[in-house]
Design a protein around this motif. Sequence first.
Motif, PDB file in Angstrom:
ATOM      1  N   PHE A 105       6.921 -11.284   0.508  1.00  0.00           N
ATOM      2  CA  PHE A 105       5.488 -11.409   0.256  1.00  0.00           C
ATOM      3  C   PHE A 105       4.637 -10.474   1.119  1.00  0.00           C
ATOM      4  CE2 PHE A 105       6.534 -15.077  -2.280  1.00  0.00           C
ATOM      5  CZ  PHE A 105       5.541 -15.071  -3.250  1.00  0.00           C
ATOM      6  N   PRO A 106       4.989 -10.201   2.392  1.00  0.00           N
ATOM      7  CA  PRO A 106       4.183  -9.214   3.122  1.00  0.00           C
ATOM      8  C   PRO A 106       4.112  -7.865   2.423  1.00  0.00           C
ATOM      9  CG  PRO A 106       5.482 -10.479   4.663  1.00  0.00           C
ATOM     10  CD  PRO A 106       5.946 -10.887   3.291  1.00  0.00           C
ATOM     11  N   ASN A 107       5.169  -7.497   1.675  1.00  0.00           N
ATOM     12  CA  ASN A 107       5.134  -6.248   0.921  1.00  0.00           C
ATOM     13  C   ASN A 107       4.150  -6.329  -0.245  1.00  0.00           C
ATOM     14  OD1 ASN A 107       8.623  -6.575   1.376  1.00  0.00           O
ATOM     15  ND2 ASN A 107       7.336  -5.248   2.630  1.00  0.00           N
ATOM     16  N   ILE A 108       4.015  -7.521  -0.826  1.00  0.00           N
ATOM     17  CA  ILE A 108       2.992  -7.726  -1.855  1.00  0.00           C
ATOM     18  C   ILE A 108       1.600  -7.642  -1.224  1.00  0.00           C
ATOM     19  CG2 ILE A 108       2.068  -9.317  -3.586  1.00  0.00           C
ATOM     20  CD1 ILE A 108       4.816 -10.557  -3.815  1.00  0.00           C
ATOM     21  N   TYR A 109       1.458  -8.258  -0.053  1.00  0.00           N
ATOM     22  CA  TYR A 109       0.156  -8.233   0.617  1.00  0.00           C
ATOM     23  C   TYR A 109      -0.267  -6.798   0.936  1.00  0.00           C
ATOM     24  CZ  TYR A 109       1.292 -13.194   1.336  1.00  0.00           C
ATOM     25  OH  TYR A 109       1.640 -14.511   1.165  1.00  0.00           O
ATOM     26  N   ALA A 110       0.713  -5.939   1.248  1.00  0.00           N
ATOM     27  CA  ALA A 110       0.395  -4.533   1.531  1.00  0.00           C
ATOM     28  C   ALA A 110      -0.209  -3.863   0.300  1.00  0.00           C
ATOM     29  CB  ALA A 110       1.655  -3.794   1.968  1.00  0.00           C
ATOM     30  N   ALA A 113      -3.776  -5.342  -0.441  1.00  0.00           N
ATOM     31  CA  ALA A 113      -4.798  -4.855   0.490  1.00  0.00           C
ATOM     32  C   ALA A 113      -5.166  -3.412   0.188  1.00  0.00           C
ATOM     33  CB  ALA A 113      -4.300  -4.991   1.929  1.00  0.00           C
ATOM     34  N   ALA A 114      -4.165  -2.592  -0.165  1.00  0.00           N
ATOM     35  CA  ALA A 114      -4.435  -1.189  -0.480  1.00  0.00           C
ATOM     36  C   ALA A 114      -5.264  -1.064  -1.754  1.00  0.00           C
ATOM     37  CB  ALA A 114      -3.126  -0.426  -0.616  1.00  0.00           C
ATOM     38  N   VAL A 115      -4.877  -1.773  -2.798  1.00  0.00           N
ATOM     39  CA  VAL A 115      -5.567  -1.662  -4.085  1.00  0.00           C
ATOM     40  C   VAL A 115      -7.007  -2.170  -3.980  1.00  0.00           C
ATOM     41  CG1 VAL A 115      -5.611  -2.538  -6.455  1.00  0.00           C
ATOM     42  CG2 VAL A 115      -3.453  -1.737  -5.457  1.00  0.00           C
ATOM     43  N   ARG A 116      -7.186  -3.308  -3.336  1.00  0.00           N
ATOM     44  CA  ARG A 116      -8.526  -3.913  -3.271  1.00  0.00           C
ATOM     45  C   ARG A 116      -9.483  -3.125  -2.383  1.00  0.00           C
ATOM     46  NH1 ARG A 116      -6.677 -10.341  -3.144  1.00  0.00           N
ATOM     47  NH2 ARG A 116      -5.687 -10.280  -5.202  1.00  0.00           N
ATOM     48  N   ASN A 117      -8.958  -2.319  -1.496  1.00  0.00           N
ATOM     49  CA  ASN A 117      -9.807  -1.542  -0.602  1.00  0.00           C
ATOM     50  C   ASN A 117      -9.732  -0.041  -0.870  1.00  0.00           C
ATOM     51  OD1 ASN A 117     -10.955  -3.553   1.522  1.00  0.00           O
ATOM     52  ND2 ASN A 117      -8.794  -4.133   1.274  1.00  0.00           N
ATOM     53  N   ASN A 118      -9.108   0.324  -2.007  1.00  0.00           N
ATOM     54  CA  ASN A 118      -9.024   1.720  -2.420  1.00  0.00           C
ATOM     55  C   ASN A 118      -8.409   2.597  -1.331  1.00  0.00           C
ATOM     56  OD1 ASN A 118      -9.340   3.783  -4.313  1.00  0.00           O
ATOM     57  ND2 ASN A 118     -11.315   4.408  -3.470  1.00  0.00           N
ATOM     58  N   LEU A 119      -7.315   2.115  -0.756  1.00  0.00           N
ATOM     59  CA  LEU A 119      -6.599   2.858   0.272  1.00  0.00           C
ATOM     60  C   LEU A 119      -5.289   3.386  -0.291  1.00  0.00           C
ATOM     61  CD1 LEU A 119      -6.929   0.447   3.347  1.00  0.00           C
ATOM     62  CD2 LEU A 119      -8.309   2.464   2.852  1.00  0.00           C
ATOM     63  N   PRO A 120      -4.863   4.566   0.146  1.00  0.00           N
ATOM     64  CA  PRO A 120      -3.544   5.042  -0.268  1.00  0.00           C
ATOM     65  C   PRO A 120      -2.436   4.173   0.321  1.00  0.00           C
ATOM     66  CG  PRO A 120      -4.507   6.522   1.348  1.00  0.00           C
ATOM     67  CD  PRO A 120      -5.566   5.525   1.006  1.00  0.00           C
ATOM     68  N   LEU A 121      -1.395   3.961  -0.483  1.00  0.00           N
ATOM     69  CA  LEU A 121      -0.247   3.152  -0.088  1.00  0.00           C
ATOM     70  C   LEU A 121       1.007   4.019  -0.117  1.00  0.00           C
ATOM     71  CD1 LEU A 121       1.100   0.301   0.420  1.00  0.00           C
ATOM     72  CD2 LEU A 121       1.343   0.166  -2.083  1.00  0.00           C
ATOM     73  N   ILE A 122       1.706   4.058   1.002  1.00  0.00           N
ATOM     74  CA  ILE A 122       3.029   4.696   1.071  1.00  0.00           C
ATOM     75  C   ILE A 122       4.062   3.591   1.199  1.00  0.00           C
ATOM     76  CG2 ILE A 122       4.545   6.192   2.415  1.00  0.00           C
ATOM     77  CD1 ILE A 122       2.159   7.744   3.334  1.00  0.00           C
ATOM     78  N   THR A 123       5.186   3.722   0.519  1.00  0.00           N
ATOM     79  CA  THR A 123       6.240   2.710   0.603  1.00  0.00           C
ATOM     80  C   THR A 123       7.553   3.347   1.050  1.00  0.00           C
ATOM     81  OG1 THR A 123       5.296   1.160  -0.980  1.00  0.00           O
ATOM     82  CG2 THR A 123       7.675   1.128  -0.745  1.00  0.00           C
ATOM     83  N   SER A 124       8.160   2.723   2.046  1.00  0.00           N
ATOM     84  CA  SER A 124       9.513   3.063   2.501  1.00  0.00           C
ATOM     85  C   SER A 124      10.446   1.954   2.018  1.00  0.00           C
ATOM     86  CB  SER A 124       9.562   3.140   4.029  1.00  0.00           C
ATOM     87  OG  SER A 124       8.683   4.109   4.539  1.00  0.00           O
ATOM     88  N   LYS A 155       2.242   1.300  -7.558  1.00  0.00           N
ATOM     89  CA  LYS A 155       0.964   1.515  -6.891  1.00  0.00           C
ATOM     90  C   LYS A 155       1.070   2.438  -5.684  1.00  0.00           C
ATOM     91  CE  LYS A 155      -1.586  -1.149  -9.519  1.00  0.00           C
ATOM     92  NZ  LYS A 155      -2.616  -0.561 -10.413  1.00  0.00           N
ATOM     93  N   ALA A 156       2.283   2.741  -5.250  1.00  0.00           N
ATOM     94  CA  ALA A 156       2.438   3.650  -4.105  1.00  0.00           C
ATOM     95  C   ALA A 156       2.012   5.059  -4.508  1.00  0.00           C
ATOM     96  CB  ALA A 156       3.885   3.664  -3.628  1.00  0.00           C
ATOM     97  N   ILE A 157       1.215   5.697  -3.675  1.00  0.00           N
ATOM     98  CA  ILE A 157       0.811   7.074  -3.940  1.00  0.00           C
ATOM     99  C   ILE A 157       1.931   8.045  -3.597  1.00  0.00           C
ATOM    100  CG2 ILE A 157      -0.232   7.551  -1.673  1.00  0.00           C
ATOM    101  CD1 ILE A 157      -2.509   8.966  -3.188  1.00  0.00           C
TER     102      ILE A 157
END
Length: 403
Positions: A105-110, A113-124, A155-157
Motif C-alpha cells: 500500500f505505501p507504493n499505492i500511496y506514492a 500523492a504524485a497524481v493528486r499533486n501533479n508531481l513526477p513519479l519515478i518507480t524502482s 503513472k510513472a514518468i
Amino acid sequence: MKTVAKSLNVCHVVANINENSGGPAYSVTNLAQALSEQGIYPHLFTLDYQGHGKQVATKNVNLHSYTATKLAKYLRGFQPSAGYALQNLAAAELDLIHNHGLWMFPNIYARQAAVRNNLPLITSPRGMLESWSLRNSWFKKLPAWFLYERENLQKAIAFHATSQEEANSLRQLNFHQPIAVIPNGVSLPNLDTQPSREVLIRLFPQIADKKWLLFLSRIHPKKGLDNLLFVWKTLVKQFPDWHLLIAGSDLIGYQSKLEEITATLQLQSQVTFTGMLSGEQKASAFSNADLFILPTHSENFGIAIAESLAYGVPVITTKGAPWEDLETYNCGWWVEISQPDLTNALVQAMEMSERERQAMGVQGRNLVKAKYSWNAIAQDMSSVYQWILAGGEPPSCVQFYSA
C-alpha cells in the motif's frame, strides 16, 4: 509540474527500512543519504514494522516513519493515515516522488500523492517484476495487478532499474517509459579495522579451524538454498576443512524447512544457521569468509554480492543475478541455475589455494571501487531528477523505448 528548485525535495517511498527485511532497506537509505551531497534534499517515507528489527539508521535524511498498525501488518501496509500524511507532504514540500518496490500500500500511496499533486513519479521495481518473482504467489499478484499495480506503473514518468536485466523485464511487460539503469552502491569497508574471526567463533564454536563458505541474505525460497544443501552433501567428504554458514533473516518461516533438509542429509556438523547478523557480527562474517555464495533463482541486483566483493571475498552466484562482471573481472563464478553447475564452481573455488582466492578478492574489491561507489551513483540519479524536472539532454544512463 513544479519548476526545478535550487535544492530539490525528493521523497523516497519504501514499504519499510527495518534491518531484517532485506536489501532495499539498505539500498534505499544509502541512496537517500548519498543524494544529500548532490544538491538534493531527501525525504524518506516508510512504515516501521518493529517486529522486523530496528530501522536502518539514516543520516542527512528527513525521515517520515509511521509505526505499522496491526491492520498494516496483515494487509500489506494498509494504513490510510500514513497515505494522507504523504499527500500533505507532497502538497507542501516535494518536487518529485521516487517509489521503491511494488505490491504494498505505501507504493499505492506514492502514486496517489504524485497524481493528486501533479508531481513526477519515478518507480524502482527492486526486482519485483522479474519472472521468478511474478510466478511466486502469482494467485495473489494477478488480482493486485489489475486492481492497482498496473496503474501504479503506468503513472510513472520514468523507471529506475538496477541492471540491464531488470530494464529488459520492464520492456517485456510492455512499459515504454524511459528507464534509468543505475546499479546499487556499496560502501567500501576499511579492511585494516575489521573484527576478528573470534567474534563469530565465540557464538558458533563449531566453525573454529574451518574455512568459511558464507551465504548472507534473506532466508527465502528465491535464494536457492535447498539446491545448495543438496550440493553441499556431495562435497563435505572431499572438503572436510570447510563449513557452510547460512546467515540471514527469516520472515516467512522457511528456515525450518531448510533445517529439516539439513537433518535429513545429516549435515548438521557441516552447516550452521546463524540467524540475522548485523554490526560487528556481519562484518566478522564478511571479512573472514573464504568464499561467498548466492545460489539465487532471481535478483534485480544482488547487494550481498557487491558487499562481499567490497570485503575482498570472491563470489559464486547464478545467472539469476546480473553479475557477468564476476567473470569479466575474474573475481568469481557466474553459473547456470543447476546443481551440477554449482558443484563444479564450488569444487574449483575450494581447490584453489588461499593466495589464489585472495587475488580474486582483490580484483573484486577493485571492481566495486570502480563501478559501485555511492557518490557516482548519486550523481547519476541526481542528473535523472534534474532532467525529468528541467528537461534538456538526457543523462547517458537513460534508455528509451524503441519498437
